[in-house]
Scaffold this motif. Sequence first.
Motif, PDB file in Angstrom:
ATOM      1  N   MET A   5       0.820  -1.210   0.000  1.00 25.99           N
ATOM      2  CA  MET A   5       0.000   0.000   0.000  1.00 25.99           C
ATOM      3  C   MET A   5       0.856   1.263   0.000  1.00 25.99           C
ATOM      4  O   MET A   5       0.359   2.348  -0.203  1.00 25.99           O
ATOM      5  CB  MET A   5      -0.905   0.018   1.224  1.00 25.99           C
ATOM      6  N   GLU A   6       2.121   1.108   0.231  1.00 27.34           N
ATOM      7  CA  GLU A   6       3.021   2.228   0.426  1.00 27.34           C
ATOM      8  C   GLU A   6       3.378   2.925  -0.883  1.00 27.34           C
ATOM      9  O   GLU A   6       3.515   2.268  -1.920  1.00 27.34           O
ATOM     10  CB  GLU A   6       4.301   1.691   1.080  1.00 27.34           C
ATOM     11  N   ASP A   7       3.542   4.238  -0.812  1.00 24.42           N
ATOM     12  CA  ASP A   7       3.985   5.056  -1.945  1.00 24.42           C
ATOM     13  C   ASP A   7       3.297   4.650  -3.243  1.00 24.42           C
ATOM     14  O   ASP A   7       3.902   4.073  -4.137  1.00 24.42           O
ATOM     15  CB  ASP A   7       5.504   4.943  -2.103  1.00 24.42           C
ATOM     16  N   PRO A   8       2.007   4.969  -3.368  1.00 27.08           N
ATOM     17  CA  PRO A   8       1.244   4.486  -4.529  1.00 27.08           C
ATOM     18  C   PRO A   8       1.528   5.209  -5.840  1.00 27.08           C
ATOM     19  O   PRO A   8       0.648   5.434  -6.647  1.00 27.08           O
ATOM     20  CB  PRO A   8      -0.204   4.672  -4.078  1.00 27.08           C
ATOM     21  N   SER A   9       2.789   5.529  -6.094  1.00 33.26           N
ATOM     22  CA  SER A   9       3.151   6.123  -7.382  1.00 33.26           C
ATOM     23  C   SER A   9       2.907   5.125  -8.520  1.00 33.26           C
ATOM     24  O   SER A   9       2.735   5.516  -9.671  1.00 33.26           O
ATOM     25  CB  SER A   9       4.617   6.576  -7.374  1.00 33.26           C
ATOM     26  N   TRP A  10       2.826   3.840  -8.185  1.00 32.35           N
ATOM     27  CA  TRP A  10       2.584   2.796  -9.175  1.00 32.35           C
ATOM     28  C   TRP A  10       1.159   2.829  -9.718  1.00 32.35           C
ATOM     29  O   TRP A  10       0.822   2.110 -10.647  1.00 32.35           O
ATOM     30  CB  TRP A  10       2.895   1.407  -8.602  1.00 32.35           C
ATOM     31  N   THR A  11       0.284   3.672  -9.155  1.00 37.68           N
ATOM     32  CA  THR A  11      -1.102   3.745  -9.640  1.00 37.68           C
ATOM     33  C   THR A  11      -1.231   4.531 -10.942  1.00 37.68           C
ATOM     34  O   THR A  11      -2.183   4.327 -11.692  1.00 37.68           O
ATOM     35  CB  THR A  11      -2.029   4.397  -8.593  1.00 37.68           C
ATOM     36  N   ALA A  12      -0.304   5.447 -11.200  1.00 35.34           N
ATOM     37  CA  ALA A  12      -0.436   6.392 -12.322  1.00 35.34           C
ATOM     38  C   ALA A  12      -0.744   5.741 -13.676  1.00 35.34           C
ATOM     39  O   ALA A  12      -1.658   6.196 -14.371  1.00 35.34           O
ATOM     40  CB  ALA A  12       0.799   7.278 -12.409  1.00 35.34           C
ATOM     41  N   PRO A  13      -0.045   4.695 -14.088  1.00 29.99           N
ATOM     42  CA  PRO A  13      -0.334   4.131 -15.411  1.00 29.99           C
ATOM     43  C   PRO A  13      -1.731   3.508 -15.542  1.00 29.99           C
ATOM     44  O   PRO A  13      -2.217   3.283 -16.643  1.00 29.99           O
ATOM     45  CB  PRO A  13       0.729   3.046 -15.597  1.00 29.99           C
ATOM     46  N   TYR A  14      -2.372   3.225 -14.411  1.00 26.18           N
ATOM     47  CA  TYR A  14      -3.662   2.541 -14.416  1.00 26.18           C
ATOM     48  C   TYR A  14      -4.838   3.484 -14.140  1.00 26.18           C
ATOM     49  O   TYR A  14      -5.986   3.074 -14.211  1.00 26.18           O
ATOM     50  CB  TYR A  14      -3.661   1.425 -13.366  1.00 26.18           C
ATOM     51  N   TRP A  15      -4.513   4.734 -13.782  1.00 28.61           N
ATOM     52  CA  TRP A  15      -5.549   5.690 -13.408  1.00 28.61           C
ATOM     53  C   TRP A  15      -6.444   5.994 -14.595  1.00 28.61           C
ATOM     54  O   TRP A  15      -5.961   6.177 -15.715  1.00 28.61           O
ATOM     55  CB  TRP A  15      -4.912   6.981 -12.896  1.00 28.61           C
ATOM     56  N   ASN A  16      -7.743   6.030 -14.369  1.00 29.36           N
ATOM     57  CA  ASN A  16      -8.676   6.396 -15.439  1.00 29.36           C
ATOM     58  C   ASN A  16      -9.946   6.989 -14.841  1.00 29.36           C
ATOM     59  O   ASN A  16     -10.063   7.136 -13.625  1.00 29.36           O
ATOM     60  CB  ASN A  16      -8.978   5.187 -16.350  1.00 29.36           C
ATOM     61  N   THR A  76     -14.225  -4.305 -12.500  1.00 30.66           N
ATOM     62  CA  THR A  76     -12.876  -4.208 -13.045  1.00 30.66           C
ATOM     63  C   THR A  76     -12.849  -3.056 -14.041  1.00 30.66           C
ATOM     64  O   THR A  76     -13.719  -2.952 -14.906  1.00 30.66           O
ATOM     65  CB  THR A  76     -12.471  -5.517 -13.751  1.00 30.66           C
ATOM     66  N   THR A  77     -11.833  -2.218 -13.910  1.00 30.93           N
ATOM     67  CA  THR A  77     -11.705  -1.084 -14.819  1.00 30.93           C
ATOM     68  C   THR A  77     -11.080  -1.536 -16.134  1.00 30.93           C
ATOM     69  O   THR A  77     -10.524  -2.637 -16.233  1.00 30.93           O
ATOM     70  CB  THR A  77     -10.831   0.028 -14.210  1.00 30.93           C
ATOM     71  N   GLU A  78     -11.140  -0.672 -17.122  1.00 31.24           N
ATOM     72  CA  GLU A  78     -10.525  -0.983 -18.419  1.00 31.24           C
ATOM     73  C   GLU A  78      -9.016  -1.181 -18.311  1.00 31.24           C
ATOM     74  O   GLU A  78      -8.422  -1.847 -19.152  1.00 31.24           O
ATOM     75  CB  GLU A  78     -10.822   0.139 -19.416  1.00 31.24           C
ATOM     76  N   THR A  79      -8.402  -0.619 -17.272  1.00 27.51           N
ATOM     77  CA  THR A  79      -6.954  -0.753 -17.094  1.00 27.51           C
ATOM     78  C   THR A  79      -6.583  -1.945 -16.222  1.00 27.51           C
ATOM     79  O   THR A  79      -5.415  -2.133 -15.890  1.00 27.51           O
ATOM     80  CB  THR A  79      -6.363   0.534 -16.496  1.00 27.51           C
ATOM     81  N   GLY A  80      -7.578  -2.757 -15.832  1.00 27.18           N
ATOM     82  CA  GLY A  80      -7.310  -3.974 -15.073  1.00 27.18           C
ATOM     83  C   GLY A  80      -7.305  -3.819 -13.571  1.00 27.18           C
ATOM     84  O   GLY A  80      -6.957  -4.756 -12.847  1.00 27.18           O
ATOM     85  N   VAL A  81      -7.693  -2.667 -13.050  1.00 26.42           N
ATOM     86  CA  VAL A  81      -7.783  -2.478 -11.607  1.00 26.42           C
ATOM     87  C   VAL A  81      -9.096  -3.095 -11.124  1.00 26.42           C
ATOM     88  O   VAL A  81     -10.162  -2.815 -11.673  1.00 26.42           O
ATOM     89  CB  VAL A  81      -7.727  -0.978 -11.230  1.00 26.42           C
ATOM     90  N   VAL A  82      -9.003  -3.937 -10.119  1.00 26.55           N
ATOM     91  CA  VAL A  82     -10.188  -4.553  -9.542  1.00 26.55           C
ATOM     92  C   VAL A  82     -10.604  -3.729  -8.329  1.00 26.55           C
ATOM     93  O   VAL A  82      -9.821  -3.545  -7.398  1.00 26.55           O
ATOM     94  CB  VAL A  82      -9.924  -6.018  -9.125  1.00 26.55           C
ATOM     95  N   ILE A  83     -11.823  -3.207  -8.387  1.00 28.45           N
ATOM     96  CA  ILE A  83     -12.368  -2.427  -7.277  1.00 28.45           C
ATOM     97  C   ILE A  83     -13.366  -3.324  -6.564  1.00 28.45           C
ATOM     98  O   ILE A  83     -14.376  -3.730  -7.134  1.00 28.45           O
ATOM     99  CB  ILE A  83     -13.056  -1.146  -7.776  1.00 28.45           C
TER     100      ILE A  83
END
Length: 177
Positions: A16-27, A164-171
Motif C-alpha cells: 500500500m506504500e507510496d502508490p506512485s505505481w497507480t499512475a499508469p492505471y488511473w482512469n 474491473t476497470t478498463e486498465t485492469g484495476v479490480v475495485i
Amino acid sequence: MGKIRVAMYVTLDGVMEDPSWTAPYWNDEIAKFQLDLLFASDALLLGRITYEEFAAAWPSATDEEGFADKMNSIPKYVVTATLKEAEWNAQFIKGNITEEIEKLKATDQNLLVYGSGELIEALMEEKLIDEFHLMVFPIVVGSGKQLFKEGIEQTELELAESSTTETGVVISSYVPE
C-alpha cells in the motif's frame, strides 16, 4: 450510527506504500469511484503520516469535478500522539482512540480512511471498520508496507460489490460478516 469506510490502493502483492505505481492505471472509472466515495463521506479519519502528506499536497490542488474542494473543506480527524498544531480543517484524536472514534460514529458521521496503515490495524483490532473499498492494481512491486501485517487477527469479510476497470484495476467492496 455512522460508518467507517476504508479506501485503499494496493498492489497484487499487498503493498500500500507510496502508490506512485497507480499512475499508469488511473482512469475515469477510478476517479468516479473515488469521487463518489468522498462525496458520501462527512469527514476524513487519518493517521498522522497520511494527514501530513495530504496537508502538504491538497490545499493548493484544484479540479473541475470538485474533489479537491471537498478534500479541503471536509473535517479531518487525525489520530496522533505527537502533533500539536491542527491545520487544514483538522482536529486531533489523542488518548483512547477507540472511545473517541466510537463517539464520532455515534454522531452519524460517515468517516473515510485513506492510507493510514497503523490506524487501519488499530480499527480492525477493535472491529470498528464497516466497509473496505480496495482498489487492487495489476502490479507486483516486491517490497513495501503491506496493507495487512503478519499476525493480524483473522477477519471474515463478505464481498458487497466488485468491478474491473478498463486498465485492469479490480475495485472490490467488502463488509465484515
